[in-house]
Scaffold this active site. Sequence first.
Site, PDB file in Angstrom:
ATOM      1  CE  LYS A 103     -25.184  48.283  64.092  1.00 47.21           C
ATOM      2  NZ  LYS A 103     -25.958  47.687  62.876  1.00 47.21           N
ATOM      3  CB  SER A 184     -25.775  44.054  63.589  1.00 49.10           C
ATOM      4  OG  SER A 184     -25.888  45.107  62.704  1.00 49.10           O
ATOM      5  CB  SER A 208     -28.506  45.221  60.584  1.00 47.55           C
ATOM      6  OG  SER A 208     -27.616  43.759  60.644  1.00 47.55           O
TER       7      SER A 208
END
Length: 526
Positions: A103, A184, A208
């Site tokens: 990420k 997210s 997330s």
Amino acid sequence: MRRFLLALALTTPVPAAVQARTVAVEEKSIDDLQALMASGKASSVDLVRAYLKRIAAMDRKGPTLRSVIVTNPDVIAQAKALDAERKAGRVRGPLHGVPILIKDNVETADRMATTAGSLALARNYTGRDAPVVAELRRAGAVILGKTNLSEWANIRSSRSMSGWSALGGLVRNPYALDRTACGSSSGSGAAVAASFAAGAVGTETDGSVVCPASINGLVGLKPTIGLVSRTHVVPISHSQDTPGPMTRSVRDAAAMLSAMVTVDPADPSTAGAAAYKKDYVAGLSASALSGLRVAVLRPAMSPDLTAAYAGALDVLRAAGAELVEAEMPRPDGVGAAEFTVLKTELKADLDAYLATTPPAVTTRTLEQVIAFNKANAAAEMPYFGQETFEDALKTKGLRDPDYLAARARSLKGAGEAIDGVLARARATVIVAPSYGAAWPSDPVHGDQYDGPSSSGLPAIAGYPNLTVPMGLVRGLPVGISFIATKYGDATVLGAGYAYEQRARARVAPRYLPTADAGPGMDGVRR
């Protein structure tokens, strides 16, 4: 300048390479990839090229998932080095030569910026590995690239559209392209679902990892706080932030976690992690649910989700679990206290992080990020604003009595709620629907979801939460969560694995343009 930065971020370069063997990587597990390499049917370089080809064909073309911000320009060289080690008789473990995505709020020492999806960090080339990346690299993983995310890990605004960032655009759900990939860790979820890598690192503050894993048909583990280092991860909250693995199977998640756990002197929360550094795969058993007492939560759900959850509970019973009906208390004020904690720690932690970034990053404080967004509003705020950032700027620091009281209240309330359920039920694990099905991506109104969520209390308490696929609702994935007390990560992995082996509920995506928008798509009982 803006045109240059966007071109830099939105390009997903595929390193030049000579003709390689054709390798099918779709839906391949980590064990599958290791078998290919061990047999000589494929090398790590072959796997990397196959994934890069798939990304090139599907991420900015075809379904246009926009899940990968950038691929690693040095990935072929790194794969070649690991192939050479294998040829010399050294195999580091189950991740040796396996391509993994990271990420883009987690730093890597490769020639890739760490942006959190923001133009403000487009030149954040730090040249350093976050310890979680260093541990994966030490275990032999190949860092394939960086995934898109909800900008600033979805903390900028309460009216945001999950999966959107100024640098990466909007991540699309591989099951229905007009649906959210949640956030997210949106790109990590969509990319792994689309077989752009064997697994990915996501991060969670509250939901997330669990939400995008559930909504993209994946296994996702939000580990106990303190198992995995947060150093060199663009922060929100030192109380709740943690990286976690996102994969297509529990076994693969366990393999990644085994590599990710570490003691990091720069992250005091990990001081006790050495006791939990182990081979989590070795502890998996298809019989782990036999005789296990499981507390069952039943939040308000749509009929479709209720039916899917009932089927999952039937699988647990068939596997020998003893199910005990339970109700999760909702301690007063915990949600508001959590928000106070997140805003206060955001200002303190982000300012501390930005101070360590290279000179090319000119936004050195939260206040300067806010000013940058205003100056670049057309690019940074076309759909939603930054009111949470602005509220965070007004907070009074980590010694503020109101903050300290909020943290004590939220931690105590969340921990006591989970531990109380387990104690009253004399259970080891709690299960609940992870989330409902994916809602439409909506740039006008932002996220429109008021269905069940398993993430809040485990996130606040710092306890483990594992989501595992439990099938499709109108063509869209839904998941079941396994929650335990602190350091119960092996327990939730074991229970989740035993469920997964019987349920076999994951279905590969079909990249459909839309989904059935009939009643109940939001997961709420009307």
